[in-house]
Design a protein around this motif. Structure first.
Motif, short mmCIF file in Angstrom:
data_model
loop_
_atom_site.label_atom_id
_atom_site.label_comp_id
_atom_site.label_asym_id
_atom_site.label_seq_id
_atom_site.Cartn_x
_atom_site.Cartn_y
_atom_site.Cartn_z
N GLN A 87 0.82 -1.22 0.00
CA GLN A 87 0.00 0.00 0.00
C GLN A 87 0.85 1.26 0.00
OE1 GLN A 87 -2.79 -0.49 3.26
NE2 GLN A 87 -4.44 -0.66 1.75
N PHE A 107 -4.03 -0.34 -11.10
CA PHE A 107 -4.43 -1.72 -11.37
C PHE A 107 -4.18 -2.60 -10.15
CE2 PHE A 107 -3.19 -5.98 -12.86
CZ PHE A 107 -4.37 -6.35 -13.48
N LEU A 108 -3.05 -2.40 -9.48
CA LEU A 108 -2.76 -3.16 -8.27
C LEU A 108 -3.74 -2.83 -7.15
CD1 LEU A 108 1.14 -3.03 -8.07
CD2 LEU A 108 -0.29 -4.92 -8.83
N ARG A 109 -4.14 -1.57 -7.07
CA ARG A 109 -5.08 -1.16 -6.01
C ARG A 109 -6.44 -1.85 -6.19
NH1 ARG A 109 -5.08 2.50 -2.20
NH2 ARG A 109 -3.36 3.76 -2.96
N ARG A 110 -6.86 -2.07 -7.43
CA ARG A 110 -8.15 -2.72 -7.67
C ARG A 110 -8.19 -4.13 -7.08
NH1 ARG A 110 -9.55 -2.18 -13.88
NH2 ARG A 110 -7.73 -3.50 -13.82
N ASP A 111 -7.09 -4.86 -7.16
CA ASP A 111 -7.01 -6.22 -6.64
C ASP A 111 -6.04 -6.29 -5.47
OD1 ASP A 111 -8.76 -7.25 -8.55
OD2 ASP A 111 -7.16 -7.46 -10.01
N LEU A 112 -6.15 -5.34 -4.57
CA LEU A 112 -5.16 -5.20 -3.50
C LEU A 112 -5.06 -6.45 -2.62
CD1 LEU A 112 -3.15 -3.26 -2.22
CD2 LEU A 112 -4.97 -2.48 -0.73
N ASP A 113 -6.18 -7.03 -2.24
CA ASP A 113 -6.15 -8.20 -1.37
C ASP A 113 -5.44 -9.38 -2.03
OD1 ASP A 113 -7.51 -6.81 0.57
OD2 ASP A 113 -9.48 -7.54 -0.07
N VAL A 114 -5.73 -9.59 -3.31
CA VAL A 114 -5.13 -10.71 -4.03
C VAL A 114 -3.63 -10.51 -4.19
CG1 VAL A 114 -5.14 -11.97 -6.21
CG2 VAL A 114 -7.28 -11.19 -5.23
N VAL A 115 -3.24 -9.31 -4.59
CA VAL A 115 -1.82 -9.03 -4.80
C VAL A 115 -1.05 -9.10 -3.49
CG1 VAL A 115 -0.15 -7.34 -5.66
CG2 VAL A 115 -2.30 -7.65 -6.83
N THR A 116 -1.63 -8.57 -2.42
CA THR A 116 -0.98 -8.64 -1.11
C THR A 116 -0.79 -10.08 -0.68
OG1 THR A 116 -1.96 -6.52 -0.52
CG2 THR A 116 -1.09 -7.85 1.28
#
Length: 159
Positions: A87, A107-116
Motif C-alpha cells: 500500500q 491496477f494493483l489497487r483494484r485487486d489489492l487483497d489478491v496481490v498482497t
C-alpha cells in the motif's frame, strides 16, 4: 492500364563493412531499451562505461529516474515477499510516478487483497495452472476428432 514491373532485385546496403575497411565514427552506446535493464541490475555488476551511460540517462530524464526507482522498490517487494509494504508503494507511485506507472499502481489497487496475498503467503497456484494448461492442450489437440468419453479418459488417466 498496365503498371511497370519492379526490377528483379532490390538494392540493399551492406550489413557489414567490406574486408579491410574499418568502421569509423562514434562509439556505439546501448539502445535506450537496454538502458532500463542496466538500471535493474545490481550496481556492482555494471562496468564503468555502463555506469556512466546510466548516469547520463538518469540526468537527461527525471521521469525515467523516478520510474526506475519505483521499479527497483517493487522488485524488492516481490523478491523478499514484503506484501505489507504494498500500500505504501502504491501511494508513492500514484503521487510521484510517470503516467504508465500510475496506471500500474491503480491496477494493483483494484485487486489489492489478491496481490498482497500473492506477495505475502508462501503458497502458489503453479500446480493448478499446470493442470489447467494440460487440459486445454488436450482439448485443442482432440477438437473435432474424438468423443467426450475419450477426452475424459485421456484427462483422467495421464498424470
Amino acid at each position: 492500364m498496365r503498371l511497370p514491373r519492379e526490377p528483379p532485385g532490390r538494392l540493399q546496403t551492406p550489413r557489414r563493412p567490406a574486408r579491410g575497411h574499418r568502421r569509423t565514427g562514434p562509439v556505439r552506446h546501448p539502445r535506450p531499451a537496454q538502458d532500463h535493464l542496466m538500471d535493474q541490475r545490481p550496481r556492482d555488476t555494471l562496468t564503468g562505461s555502463q555506469e556512466e551511460r546510466l548516469l547520463q540517462v538518469r540526468l537527461a530524464c527525471p521521469d525515467v529516474t523516478r520510474a526506475c526507482g519505483l521499479a527497483r522498490a517493487f522488485a524488492d517487494l516481490v523478491r523478499h515477499q514484503r506484501g505489507y509494504l504494498l500500500q505504501q508503494w502504491i501511494r508513492q507511485a500514484e503521487q510521484d510516478a510517470p503516467k504508465p506507472m500510475r496506471g500500474f499502481a491503480g491496477f494493483l489497487r483494484r485487486d489489492l487483497d489478491v496481490v498482497t496475498a500473492g506477495l505475502t503467503l508462501p503458497w502458489r497456484s503453479g500446480v493448478v495452472e499446470d493442470r489447467v494448461n494440460r487440459v486445454k492442450m488436450l482439448k485443442r489437440a482432440m477438437y473435432g476428432r474424438a468423443s467426450f468419453e475419450l477426452l475424459r479418459a485421456r484427462i483422467l488417466t495421464q498424470p
